[in-house]
Design a protein around this motif. Sequence first.
Motif, PDB file in Angstrom:
ATOM      1  N   ASP A  66       0.831  -1.209   0.000  1.00 32.67           N
ATOM      2  CA  ASP A  66       0.000   0.000   0.000  1.00 32.67           C
ATOM      3  C   ASP A  66       0.864   1.257   0.000  1.00 32.67           C
ATOM      4  O   ASP A  66       0.541   2.240  -0.683  1.00 32.67           O
ATOM      5  CB  ASP A  66      -0.930   0.011   1.225  1.00 32.67           C
ATOM      6  CG  ASP A  66      -2.115  -0.941   1.062  1.00 32.67           C
ATOM      7  OD1 ASP A  66      -2.501  -1.197  -0.098  1.00 32.67           O
ATOM      8  OD2 ASP A  66      -2.633  -1.426   2.077  1.00 32.67           O
ATOM      9  N   GLU A  67       1.961   1.216   0.756  1.00 27.42           N
ATOM     10  CA  GLU A  67       2.858   2.384   0.837  1.00 27.42           C
ATOM     11  C   GLU A  67       3.451   2.695  -0.533  1.00 27.42           C
ATOM     12  O   GLU A  67       3.515   3.863  -0.936  1.00 27.42           O
ATOM     13  CB  GLU A  67       4.000   2.124   1.839  1.00 27.42           C
ATOM     14  CG  GLU A  67       3.571   2.005   3.296  1.00 27.42           C
ATOM     15  CD  GLU A  67       2.865   0.691   3.608  1.00 27.42           C
ATOM     16  OE1 GLU A  67       2.090   0.677   4.587  1.00 27.42           O
ATOM     17  OE2 GLU A  67       3.059  -0.297   2.877  1.00 27.42           O
ATOM     18  N   GLU A  68       3.863   1.662  -1.250  1.00 28.85           N
ATOM     19  CA  GLU A  68       4.418   1.855  -2.589  1.00 28.85           C
ATOM     20  C   GLU A  68       3.379   2.425  -3.546  1.00 28.85           C
ATOM     21  O   GLU A  68       3.674   3.343  -4.314  1.00 28.85           O
ATOM     22  CB  GLU A  68       4.926   0.523  -3.155  1.00 28.85           C
ATOM     23  CG  GLU A  68       6.303   0.145  -2.683  1.00 28.85           C
ATOM     24  CD  GLU A  68       6.767  -1.141  -3.341  1.00 28.85           C
ATOM     25  OE1 GLU A  68       7.974  -1.332  -3.429  1.00 28.85           O
ATOM     26  OE2 GLU A  68       5.906  -1.941  -3.770  1.00 28.85           O
ATOM     27  N   LEU A  69       2.173   1.879  -3.496  1.00 29.82           N
ATOM     28  CA  LEU A  69       1.106   2.368  -4.375  1.00 29.82           C
ATOM     29  C   LEU A  69       0.804   3.838  -4.089  1.00 29.82           C
ATOM     30  O   LEU A  69       0.646   4.642  -5.014  1.00 29.82           O
ATOM     31  CB  LEU A  69      -0.162   1.520  -4.224  1.00 29.82           C
ATOM     32  CG  LEU A  69      -0.075   0.061  -4.683  1.00 29.82           C
ATOM     33  CD1 LEU A  69      -1.409  -0.653  -4.466  1.00 29.82           C
ATOM     34  CD2 LEU A  69       0.356  -0.046  -6.135  1.00 29.82           C
ATOM     35  N   GLU A  70       0.745   4.191  -2.811  1.00 29.52           N
ATOM     36  CA  GLU A  70       0.488   5.594  -2.437  1.00 29.52           C
ATOM     37  C   GLU A  70       1.610   6.502  -2.918  1.00 29.52           C
ATOM     38  O   GLU A  70       1.356   7.621  -3.384  1.00 29.52           O
ATOM     39  CB  GLU A  70       0.316   5.700  -0.911  1.00 29.52           C
ATOM     40  CG  GLU A  70      -1.033   5.170  -0.431  1.00 29.52           C
ATOM     41  CD  GLU A  70      -1.033   4.793   1.051  1.00 29.52           C
ATOM     42  OE1 GLU A  70      -0.108   5.239   1.776  1.00 29.52           O
ATOM     43  OE2 GLU A  70      -1.947   4.065   1.467  1.00 29.52           O
ATOM     44  N   HIS A  71       2.847   6.020  -2.835  1.00 28.13           N
ATOM     45  CA  HIS A  71       3.999   6.793  -3.315  1.00 28.13           C
ATOM     46  C   HIS A  71       3.898   7.009  -4.824  1.00 28.13           C
ATOM     47  O   HIS A  71       4.150   8.127  -5.321  1.00 28.13           O
ATOM     48  CB  HIS A  71       5.300   6.070  -2.962  1.00 28.13           C
ATOM     49  CG  HIS A  71       6.522   6.724  -3.540  1.00 28.13           C
ATOM     50  ND1 HIS A  71       7.013   7.936  -3.069  1.00 28.13           N
ATOM     51  CD2 HIS A  71       7.339   6.356  -4.577  1.00 28.13           C
ATOM     52  CE1 HIS A  71       8.080   8.276  -3.783  1.00 28.13           C
ATOM     53  NE2 HIS A  71       8.294   7.331  -4.700  1.00 28.13           N
ATOM     54  N   ARG A 117      -5.435  -2.950  -6.128  1.00 28.28           N
ATOM     55  CA  ARG A 117      -5.835  -3.582  -4.856  1.00 28.28           C
ATOM     56  C   ARG A 117      -6.933  -4.629  -5.092  1.00 28.28           C
ATOM     57  O   ARG A 117      -6.912  -5.710  -4.513  1.00 28.28           O
ATOM     58  CB  ARG A 117      -6.326  -2.521  -3.865  1.00 28.28           C
ATOM     59  CG  ARG A 117      -5.222  -1.596  -3.354  1.00 28.28           C
ATOM     60  CD  ARG A 117      -5.743  -0.631  -2.292  1.00 28.28           C
ATOM     61  NE  ARG A 117      -4.795   0.438  -2.057  1.00 28.28           N
ATOM     62  CZ  ARG A 117      -4.920   1.691  -2.515  1.00 28.28           C
ATOM     63  NH1 ARG A 117      -6.005   2.034  -3.214  1.00 28.28           N
ATOM     64  NH2 ARG A 117      -4.005   2.603  -2.274  1.00 28.28           N
ATOM     65  N   LEU A 118      -7.892  -4.282  -5.957  1.00 27.69           N
ATOM     66  CA  LEU A 118      -8.997  -5.209  -6.239  1.00 27.69           C
ATOM     67  C   LEU A 118      -8.513  -6.439  -7.003  1.00 27.69           C
ATOM     68  O   LEU A 118      -8.926  -7.565  -6.716  1.00 27.69           O
ATOM     69  CB  LEU A 118     -10.069  -4.493  -7.074  1.00 27.69           C
ATOM     70  CG  LEU A 118     -10.986  -3.523  -6.339  1.00 27.69           C
ATOM     71  CD1 LEU A 118     -11.818  -2.717  -7.330  1.00 27.69           C
ATOM     72  CD2 LEU A 118     -11.905  -4.270  -5.370  1.00 27.69           C
ATOM     73  N   GLU A 119      -7.631  -6.234  -7.979  1.00 32.51           N
ATOM     74  CA  GLU A 119      -7.143  -7.339  -8.815  1.00 32.51           C
ATOM     75  C   GLU A 119      -6.261  -8.298  -8.017  1.00 32.51           C
ATOM     76  O   GLU A 119      -6.358  -9.517  -8.170  1.00 32.51           O
ATOM     77  CB  GLU A 119      -6.380  -6.782 -10.018  1.00 32.51           C
ATOM     78  CG  GLU A 119      -5.744  -7.825 -10.926  1.00 32.51           C
ATOM     79  CD  GLU A 119      -6.748  -8.684 -11.689  1.00 32.51           C
ATOM     80  OE1 GLU A 119      -6.427  -9.855 -11.967  1.00 32.51           O
ATOM     81  OE2 GLU A 119      -7.864  -8.194 -12.002  1.00 32.51           O
ATOM     82  N   TYR A 120      -5.400  -7.749  -7.152  1.00 34.63           N
ATOM     83  CA  TYR A 120      -4.399  -8.574  -6.473  1.00 34.63           C
ATOM     84  C   TYR A 120      -4.790  -9.001  -5.065  1.00 34.63           C
ATOM     85  O   TYR A 120      -4.182  -9.905  -4.509  1.00 34.63           O
ATOM     86  CB  TYR A 120      -3.050  -7.837  -6.423  1.00 34.63           C
ATOM     87  CG  TYR A 120      -2.318  -7.862  -7.740  1.00 34.63           C
ATOM     88  CD1 TYR A 120      -1.347  -8.823  -8.004  1.00 34.63           C
ATOM     89  CD2 TYR A 120      -2.598  -6.932  -8.731  1.00 34.63           C
ATOM     90  CE1 TYR A 120      -0.684  -8.860  -9.215  1.00 34.63           C
ATOM     91  CE2 TYR A 120      -1.935  -6.955  -9.954  1.00 34.63           C
ATOM     92  CZ  TYR A 120      -0.979  -7.925 -10.186  1.00 34.63           C
ATOM     93  OH  TYR A 120      -0.330  -7.947 -11.389  1.00 34.63           O
ATOM     94  N   ALA A 178       2.982   8.596 -11.075  1.00 33.23           N
ATOM     95  CA  ALA A 178       3.326   7.433 -11.913  1.00 33.23           C
ATOM     96  C   ALA A 178       2.094   6.587 -12.219  1.00 33.23           C
ATOM     97  O   ALA A 178       2.020   5.935 -13.255  1.00 33.23           O
ATOM     98  CB  ALA A 178       4.388   6.592 -11.225  1.00 33.23           C
ATOM     99  N   ILE A 179       1.121   6.578 -11.280  1.00 34.03           N
ATOM    100  CA  ILE A 179      -0.178   5.953 -11.536  1.00 34.03           C
ATOM    101  C   ILE A 179      -1.247   6.880 -10.945  1.00 34.03           C
ATOM    102  O   ILE A 179      -0.916   7.848 -10.255  1.00 34.03           O
ATOM    103  CB  ILE A 179      -0.299   4.535 -10.914  1.00 34.03           C
ATOM    104  CG1 ILE A 179      -0.160   4.587  -9.381  1.00 34.03           C
ATOM    105  CG2 ILE A 179       0.698   3.569 -11.521  1.00 34.03           C
ATOM    106  CD1 ILE A 179      -0.481   3.257  -8.684  1.00 34.03           C
ATOM    107  N   SER A 180      -2.517   6.570 -11.216  1.00 32.34           N
ATOM    108  CA  SER A 180      -3.604   7.380 -10.655  1.00 32.34           C
ATOM    109  C   SER A 180      -4.199   6.673  -9.430  1.00 32.34           C
ATOM    110  O   SER A 180      -3.952   5.483  -9.212  1.00 32.34           O
ATOM    111  CB  SER A 180      -4.699   7.576 -11.701  1.00 32.34           C
ATOM    112  OG  SER A 180      -5.321   6.331 -11.984  1.00 32.34           O
ATOM    113  N   GLU A 181      -4.998   7.399  -8.674  1.00 33.22           N
ATOM    114  CA  GLU A 181      -5.695   6.805  -7.527  1.00 33.22           C
ATOM    115  C   GLU A 181      -6.607   5.679  -8.003  1.00 33.22           C
ATOM    116  O   GLU A 181      -6.736   4.640  -7.343  1.00 33.22           O
ATOM    117  CB  GLU A 181      -6.501   7.889  -6.789  1.00 33.22           C
ATOM    118  CG  GLU A 181      -7.084   7.429  -5.464  1.00 33.22           C
ATOM    119  CD  GLU A 181      -6.045   6.877  -4.486  1.00 33.22           C
ATOM    120  OE1 GLU A 181      -6.074   5.648  -4.247  1.00 33.22           O
ATOM    121  OE2 GLU A 181      -5.213   7.655  -3.981  1.00 33.22           O
TER     122      GLU A 181
END
Length: 284
Positions: free
Chosen positions: A105-110, A126-129, A116-119
């Motif tokens: 989660d920390e990496e995704l938020e970063h 998160r849903l896929e994995y 680099a990605i959107s919210e």
Amino acid sequence: MEHKFQELSRHILIMHAEHDTDRPILAAVTGSRRTLLMDAGNSPAHAELFRQELARRGWRQPDLLVLTHWHWDHSFGMTAWNVPVIAHEETAQALNRLGGLSGSDEELEHLVREGAISEGSAEHIRLEYGSPRVITVSTPDIIFNGSITVDLGGVTCELSHVGGDHSADSCVLHVIEDKVLFLGDALGPSVYGGPRRYSSTGFLKLLERIYGYKAALLVESHGVPMTEQEFRADLVPWERLARIVDVFGDNRERVLLELKAYLQLEELPPGLLRSVEYFLEGAR
């Protein structure tokens, strides 16, 4: 969830897009000597469903994989295939930068914070994995610039870099003998690193290039296959919108007035109204 598959020709099988977790279309193109896979899937689970369907139908499994662009939903399934991957140099650079990603989660938020990605992408990941999640980003094996042609045995595939607002590395895949053009997400707006936007001039140039292929069937990664006639008809409002913005820039009132007059509508449908804002943003 029912997973839908469709044979576009005797050489091409696709797995349709699924929007719940942003799964794009996957395509297998098979010739007499080898099979090419277009895009890896957004996860190993996504990839496995397509592999199973190829096996069920008796199709040859992929011998190589091409990426239309680097975005997670097209590339994060790469590790599931274990075949050589062909990608544009900018795709390779972007995936190299994500090399150490584990998916916390920390990496995704970063990644969201740095654009680099959107919210929305983070939520889809998160849903896929699920959780706990492990994501392994691998890198391409064969890097090209411009275009690259692959002979599958009686079927020729040409992967060409076209760029565009959605992602600078966007490529299209032309299956020449079958007259099928896979567009990836090349015609989409920019989605990462700020408000969504379209460049009207860039959009029109890209559209002209796409029509130059004279493909019988056009396939966008999150849409449904369309004949050229259907595709042109579907794009009429967006093409006109781009031409209006090319003339009037970010003059919102004038753009809306001209577009409503052209389409003979009192009010624009929500999807088109969103696109007006994207094009206005691109003109600013």
